[in-house]
Write a protein that holds these residues in place. Structure first.
Motif, short mmCIF file in Angstrom:
data_model
loop_
_atom_site.label_atom_id
_atom_site.label_comp_id
_atom_site.label_asym_id
_atom_site.label_seq_id
_atom_site.Cartn_x
_atom_site.Cartn_y
_atom_site.Cartn_z
N UNK A 1 0.87 -1.18 0.00
CA UNK A 1 0.00 0.00 0.00
C UNK A 1 0.90 1.22 0.00
N UNK A 2 0.66 2.08 -0.96
CA UNK A 2 1.45 3.30 -1.07
C UNK A 2 0.52 4.50 -1.04
N UNK A 3 1.06 5.64 -0.77
CA UNK A 3 0.27 6.86 -0.78
C UNK A 3 -0.35 7.20 0.55
#
Length: 123
Positions: free
Chosen positions: A112-114
């Protein structure tokens, strides 16, 4: 595709037929005679090229040297072919392991990025 295959096959068959007629695949005396004939036909052109080139051109190899080189490189080719066949299971195993690792990498869920620290609740 079929026309290309037929054309290549025809060229191959013509080449084998012509080389057989000339005497390349005959006995050693016939091949030596052909080599000496080609060497004598090329000699005037080589002499002309020697005069125009700024460096010395080496002599064409003698028949015994040519025979030795042909045997040497043929034997090296056979050895390397069998070495490749001997190592083929190893190469296949490495390739399959690499493919398996690549598929496992793709099967993992992406990270999971952001998500930033500011959007999380403060303590």
């Amino acid at each position: 595709m079929v026309v290309g295959f037929l054309l290549r096959g025809g060229l191959l068959a013509g080449t084998v037929y012509y080389t057989r007629q000339v005497g390349i695949w005959g006995d050693t005396d016939q091949t030596d005679k052909l080599y000496n004939q080609i060497k004598s036909e090329l000699c005037p052109y080589v002499q002309k090229a020697k005069k125009q080139l700024p460096f010395d051109v080496p002599q064409l190899p003698r028949t015994g040297e040519m025979r030795f080189l042909a045997k040497h490189y043929y034997n090296e080719g056979v050895k390397n072919t069998f070495r490749f066949i001997h190592m083929l299971p190893c190469y296949a195993g490495r390739g399959l392991k690499k493919a398996k690792d690549t598929f496992e990498e793709f099967a993992k869920s992406p990270a999971i990025t952001g998500v930033s620290q500011e959007s999380s609740p403060a303590k």
